[in-house]
Design a protein around this motif. Structure first.
Motif, mmCIF file in Angstrom:
data_model
loop_
_atom_site.group_PDB
_atom_site.id
_atom_site.type_symbol
_atom_site.label_atom_id
_atom_site.label_comp_id
_atom_site.label_asym_id
_atom_site.label_seq_id
_atom_site.Cartn_x
_atom_site.Cartn_y
_atom_site.Cartn_z
ATOM 1 N N ALA A 166 0.807 -1.224 0.000
ATOM 2 C CA ALA A 166 0.000 0.000 0.000
ATOM 3 C C ALA A 166 0.837 1.269 0.000
ATOM 4 O O ALA A 166 0.483 2.252 -0.671
ATOM 5 C CB ALA A 166 -0.924 0.006 1.214
ATOM 6 N N VAL A 167 1.947 1.277 0.738
ATOM 7 C CA VAL A 167 2.704 2.536 0.903
ATOM 8 C C VAL A 167 4.164 2.448 0.471
ATOM 9 O O VAL A 167 4.892 3.437 0.543
ATOM 10 C CB VAL A 167 2.629 3.014 2.370
ATOM 11 N N GLY A 168 4.611 1.276 0.035
ATOM 12 C CA GLY A 168 5.983 1.144 -0.434
ATOM 13 C C GLY A 168 6.946 0.707 0.660
ATOM 14 O O GLY A 168 6.658 0.819 1.863
ATOM 15 N N GLU A 169 8.107 0.215 0.253
ATOM 16 C CA GLU A 169 9.085 -0.340 1.198
ATOM 17 C C GLU A 169 9.681 0.720 2.121
ATOM 18 O O GLU A 169 9.896 0.470 3.312
ATOM 19 C CB GLU A 169 10.201 -1.046 0.431
ATOM 20 N N GLU A 170 9.970 1.907 1.580
ATOM 21 C CA GLU A 170 10.639 2.924 2.390
ATOM 22 C C GLU A 170 9.765 3.388 3.555
ATOM 23 O O GLU A 170 10.210 3.434 4.707
ATOM 24 C CB GLU A 170 11.015 4.129 1.521
ATOM 25 N N ARG A 171 8.516 3.716 3.268
ATOM 26 C CA ARG A 171 7.636 4.163 4.343
ATOM 27 C C ARG A 171 7.339 3.018 5.316
ATOM 28 O O ARG A 171 7.245 3.232 6.529
ATOM 29 C CB ARG A 171 6.324 4.698 3.772
ATOM 30 N N THR A 172 7.233 1.813 4.782
ATOM 31 C CA THR A 172 6.995 0.655 5.645
ATOM 32 C C THR A 172 8.147 0.465 6.616
ATOM 33 O O THR A 172 7.934 0.210 7.810
ATOM 34 C CB THR A 172 6.815 -0.622 4.808
ATOM 35 N N ALA A 173 9.370 0.611 6.120
ATOM 36 C CA ALA A 173 10.549 0.460 6.976
ATOM 37 C C ALA A 173 10.532 1.486 8.099
ATOM 38 O O ALA A 173 10.903 1.183 9.250
ATOM 39 C CB ALA A 173 11.817 0.604 6.149
ATOM 40 N N THR A 174 10.086 2.688 7.796
ATOM 41 C CA THR A 174 9.998 3.740 8.824
ATOM 42 C C THR A 174 8.930 3.396 9.856
ATOM 43 O O THR A 174 9.155 3.527 11.065
ATOM 44 C CB THR A 174 9.659 5.098 8.177
#
Length: 374
Positions: A166-174
């Motif tokens: 839904a929000v991409g890997e970068e935002r998920t990692a955050t």
């Protein structure tokens, strides 16, 4: 915490481990937070994206609802003081995970991951994977037919994939790295698996079994770290022998605290605390905050001095007779015998504290360790 009927065998001396100093400090902390609705003040430049929860019935908001198990609370009188009614929370109202999320300013409630109503917005700010009657020992969940701790990690992996889509890997990692993680389990290992089944006790003494379960706890925390968790609070066991049902089972004709169980709970907590210390000193877990959250003495303070916190009853639960009922035994037929005002009771049922008790204990314990999360 879903502790089904069990008996422990070990000596215990309350006075030897509960000093006047500890009592005083606990009273000061609890009084400072009693009846306070204000969220915690976070350190400068620190943010919390979500609250993710793992464990047993203390923090299960309904993951067991559709499982073929007796460890459920999705019927009245559970939830009778909760805005959404019975949701599967083993309480008359909120449970600690809800209060933790509220204290950290994330949201008012932490829903069950398996709730069909859960939406993406819920996943982004945290959900609970906890399953009532679970434990660190894989046999504990298997015996009760609930979600094991490893199974809860698999659900978390699934949740991460949904967030990434839904929000991409970068935002998920955050989101994952800036979240708070609460792990609350262990009581069922000692009450249900070790003392109530023939699978472990013939092969392990108490010390050996504590080591075995501590190993599972250590592996769980390492696996959680491997999935991106960095701020992890591990709750210890409560004074099991002082909960209403255990007073009934092993407290004698006067229903005193079942002191042998408290001895075992204390020993178990020492091993869990040791797991935290070992992971900090032996393993390399860069950027990780591991905190042991002691619930034993704060809850014992409420039980031993209920009037100081606005309670009238600490030896029986509100539900039914208050002597033994929990889960399927605290059901609609219990309503006529149940207390009218749960806020006067430390315990809601035979095993679980009331919402009011949670609202006193949870902010106090979190605040004591707030700086350790950052």
């Amino acid at each position: 915490m879903m502790m089904l009927l069990s008996r422990f065998q070990a000596p215990f001396s309350f006075s030897s481990c509960f000093s006047r100093t500890v009592i005083f400090l606990v009273f000061v902390v609890l009084y400072c937070h009693y009846d306070s609705e204000a969220a915690l003040v976070l350190p400068d430049n620190e943010t919390i994206t979500a609250v993710f929860v793992f464990g047993d019935s203390i923090v299960d908001p309904g993951n067991n609802n559709n499982l073929p198990t007796i460890a459920k609370g999705n019927f009245l009188p559970y939830g009778r003081d909760f805005k959404d009614g019975p949701t599967g929370r083993f309480s008359n109202g909120k449970v600690p995970s809800d209060i933790i999320a509220e204290e950290f300013g994330v949201k008012d409630l932490v829903p069950a991951y398996l709730d069909p109503k859960v939406q993406l917005k819920d996943l982004l700010t945290g959900v609970s994977f906890a399953s009532g009657a679970a434990g660190y020992d894989p046999l504990t969940a298997k015996t009760a037919n609930v979600i094991s701790m490893s199974g809860q990690l698999e659900l978390f992996k699934e949740c991460i994939k949904k967030i990434e889509a839904a929000v991409g890997e970068e935002r998920t990692a955050t989101i994952v790295s800036k979240a708070i993680y609460i792990v609350c389990t262990g009581s069922n290992d000692v009450s249900n698996t070790y003392f109530s089944t023939p699978f472990r006790r013939p092969h392990y003494d108490i010390d050996a079994y504590s080591d075995l379960v501590a190993g599972y706890a250590s592996q769980f925390l390492q696996d959680l770290y491997g999935l991106g968790a960095r701020r992890i609070g591990l709750l210890g066991l409560p004074p099991i022998g002082c909960v209403p049902s255990q007073r009934t089972i092993g407290g004698g004709k006067n229903r005193e605290c079942y002191e042998a169980e408290n001895e075992l709970a204390s020993a178990y907590n020492a091993k869990l605390s040791g797991v935290i210390n070992n992971l900090k000193t032996v393993f390399t877990l860069p950027g990780t905050k591991l905190i042991f959250l002691d619930i034993y003495y704060p809850l014992l303070s409420l039980i031993k001095n209920p009037g100081k916190y606005g309670f009238e009853v600490a030896t029986v639960g509100c539900c039914g007779t208050g002597l033994i009922e929990a889960s399927v035994f605290c059901n609609p037929t219990s309503i006529p015998l149940s207390c009218k005002d749960a806020s006067k009771y430390v315990f809601w049922d035979g095993y679980h504290p009331s919402e009011k008790a949670y609202k006193i204990l949870t902010p106090a314990i979190i605040n004591m360790h707030l700086k350790e999360f950052f």
